[in-house]
Design a protein around this motif. Sequence first.
Motif, mmCIF file in Angstrom:
data_model
loop_
_atom_site.group_PDB
_atom_site.id
_atom_site.type_symbol
_atom_site.label_atom_id
_atom_site.label_comp_id
_atom_site.label_asym_id
_atom_site.label_seq_id
_atom_site.Cartn_x
_atom_site.Cartn_y
_atom_site.Cartn_z
ATOM 1 N N GLY A 227 41.736 38.005 29.709
ATOM 2 C CA GLY A 227 42.074 39.426 29.777
ATOM 3 C C GLY A 227 40.886 40.262 30.235
ATOM 4 O O GLY A 227 41.028 41.162 31.064
ATOM 5 N N LEU A 228 39.713 39.931 29.702
ATOM 6 C CA LEU A 228 38.507 40.677 30.078
ATOM 7 C C LEU A 228 38.193 40.530 31.563
ATOM 8 O O LEU A 228 37.880 41.496 32.245
ATOM 9 N N ASN A 229 38.286 39.282 32.060
ATOM 10 C CA ASN A 229 38.016 39.062 33.483
ATOM 11 C C ASN A 229 39.050 39.749 34.368
ATOM 12 O O ASN A 229 38.719 40.264 35.430
ATOM 13 N N THR A 230 40.306 39.760 33.904
ATOM 14 C CA THR A 230 41.346 40.461 34.653
ATOM 15 C C THR A 230 40.986 41.937 34.770
ATOM 16 O O THR A 230 41.043 42.529 35.848
ATOM 17 N N LYS A 231 40.588 42.504 33.655
ATOM 18 C CA LYS A 231 40.217 43.920 33.638
ATOM 19 C C LYS A 231 39.016 44.192 34.561
ATOM 20 O O LYS A 231 39.007 45.157 35.322
ATOM 21 N N GLN A 232 38.025 43.315 34.497
ATOM 22 C CA GLN A 232 36.834 43.496 35.334
ATOM 23 C C GLN A 232 37.177 43.396 36.828
ATOM 24 O O GLN A 232 36.657 44.151 37.639
ATOM 25 N N LEU A 233 38.068 42.455 37.153
ATOM 26 C CA LEU A 233 38.481 42.314 38.554
ATOM 27 C C LEU A 233 39.266 43.542 39.013
ATOM 28 O O LEU A 233 39.088 44.039 40.115
ATOM 29 N N LYS A 234 40.133 44.052 38.134
ATOM 30 C CA LYS A 234 40.919 45.247 38.495
ATOM 31 C C LYS A 234 40.001 46.457 38.639
ATOM 32 O O LYS A 234 40.165 47.269 39.548
ATOM 33 N N ASN A 235 39.004 46.558 37.749
ATOM 34 C CA ASN A 235 38.021 47.636 37.879
ATOM 35 C C ASN A 235 37.247 47.532 39.193
ATOM 36 O O ASN A 235 36.765 48.530 39.716
ATOM 37 N N ALA A 236 37.112 46.298 39.701
ATOM 38 C CA ALA A 236 36.413 46.097 40.976
ATOM 39 C C ALA A 236 37.338 46.323 42.164
ATOM 40 O O ALA A 236 36.960 46.067 43.310
ATOM 41 N N GLY A 237 38.561 46.756 41.918
ATOM 42 C CA GLY A 237 39.480 47.098 43.007
ATOM 43 C C GLY A 237 40.391 45.971 43.447
ATOM 44 O O GLY A 237 41.102 46.088 44.436
ATOM 45 N N VAL A 238 40.380 44.855 42.705
ATOM 46 C CA VAL A 238 41.279 43.748 43.047
ATOM 47 C C VAL A 238 42.570 43.932 42.242
ATOM 48 O O VAL A 238 42.561 43.847 41.009
ATOM 49 N N ASN A 239 43.655 44.182 42.930
ATOM 50 C CA ASN A 239 44.912 44.431 42.214
ATOM 51 C C ASN A 239 45.724 43.170 41.991
ATOM 52 O O ASN A 239 46.537 43.115 41.081
ATOM 53 N N GLN A 240 45.492 42.174 42.854
ATOM 54 C CA GLN A 240 46.273 40.939 42.735
ATOM 55 C C GLN A 240 45.504 39.934 41.885
ATOM 56 O O GLN A 240 44.738 39.127 42.410
ATOM 57 N N VAL A 241 45.692 40.027 40.573
ATOM 58 C CA VAL A 241 45.008 39.106 39.664
ATOM 59 C C VAL A 241 46.048 38.320 38.864
ATOM 60 O O VAL A 241 46.949 38.918 38.270
ATOM 61 N N TYR A 242 45.945 37.009 38.900
ATOM 62 C CA TYR A 242 46.891 36.142 38.193
ATOM 63 C C TYR A 242 46.118 35.215 37.272
ATOM 64 O O TYR A 242 44.951 34.935 37.511
ATOM 65 N N MET A 243 46.796 34.731 36.237
ATOM 66 C CA MET A 243 46.096 33.787 35.359
ATOM 67 C C MET A 243 47.013 32.676 34.884
ATOM 68 O O MET A 243 48.233 32.796 34.866
ATOM 69 N N THR A 244 46.377 31.586 34.520
ATOM 70 C CA THR A 244 47.107 30.448 33.966
ATOM 71 C C THR A 244 47.311 30.634 32.462
ATOM 72 O O THR A 244 46.580 31.377 31.819
#
Length: 275
Positions: A227-244
């Motif tokens: 969840g934290l990495n997803t948030k950090q990636l979204k804060n960096a402007g990456v909207n397409q974030v998926y996880m296993t």
Amino acid sequence: MMKPNQNDEMFKLRKSPNGVEYLYIPMFDDTGLVRTFFTTRKGGISEGDFDSLNFGKYTEDHMLNVVENRKRLFSALSIEKPIMVFPRQVHGDAVACLMAKDIEGQENVTIEDTDAVITNIRHVILTTVHADCLVVYLLDPVNKSIGLVHAGWRGTQKNISAKTVDLMIQKLGAKRENIIAVIGPGLDGCCFEVGPEVYEQFMTSLDCIEEFVSRNKNDKYLIDLKGLNTKQLKNAGVNQVYMTNYCTSCSPELFFSHRRDKGRTGRMGAGISLL
Ligand SMILES: [Zn+2]
């Protein structure tokens, strides 16, 4: 707490003719641009605690077993004239950009003190080694560049996933809106329990931590690194974030887990390569 359901949409299992079983990301591989992998423990020659596909050299397993295990995996991938890149991971936030001059005439490249690598060169297999720490796969399918991140709690604390995205943009001309990120197997929120010292270190370096922490009955904290990495990636402007959904500790039949196995265990290999 074991997770009841370890089925996963994001990663699929491939059983290779040579016995190696590895996960891959259909969303990436189906583009025809890249090949991805995350090894399981199946299809290698190591024994005992390292049974059987131990991918990590810095374990108590025999080095020759690890060399053979890696050879089997790379042969299962059948990438023509591959150049294997291994960062020597130190839980830091250094990101290396592989350019043609860095790999000229080499088959194996080791990069010291590095936890993430990016490139836009074909047939270069970016590889990281894991036994609980997260892996983040990055792909810009439009400008054809890739990245791979080893993001444990220390790397996450240093925002390494976002730093890798920034370097792809700076050095390789990737675009934030095109980048797709996939977070792979690792210690999930169910099993990543930390004491107050680690929790406090997180608190002082990250402002969004509260959302991703819960307190359990042992008076310890459970941290959701995905969840934290997803948030950090979204804060960096990456909207397409998926996880296993895969948690390394919850799937002993598939994965080694440093925490579950109390330190004496093998490692999984993660990788991505432009075809
Ligand atoms: Zn778990």
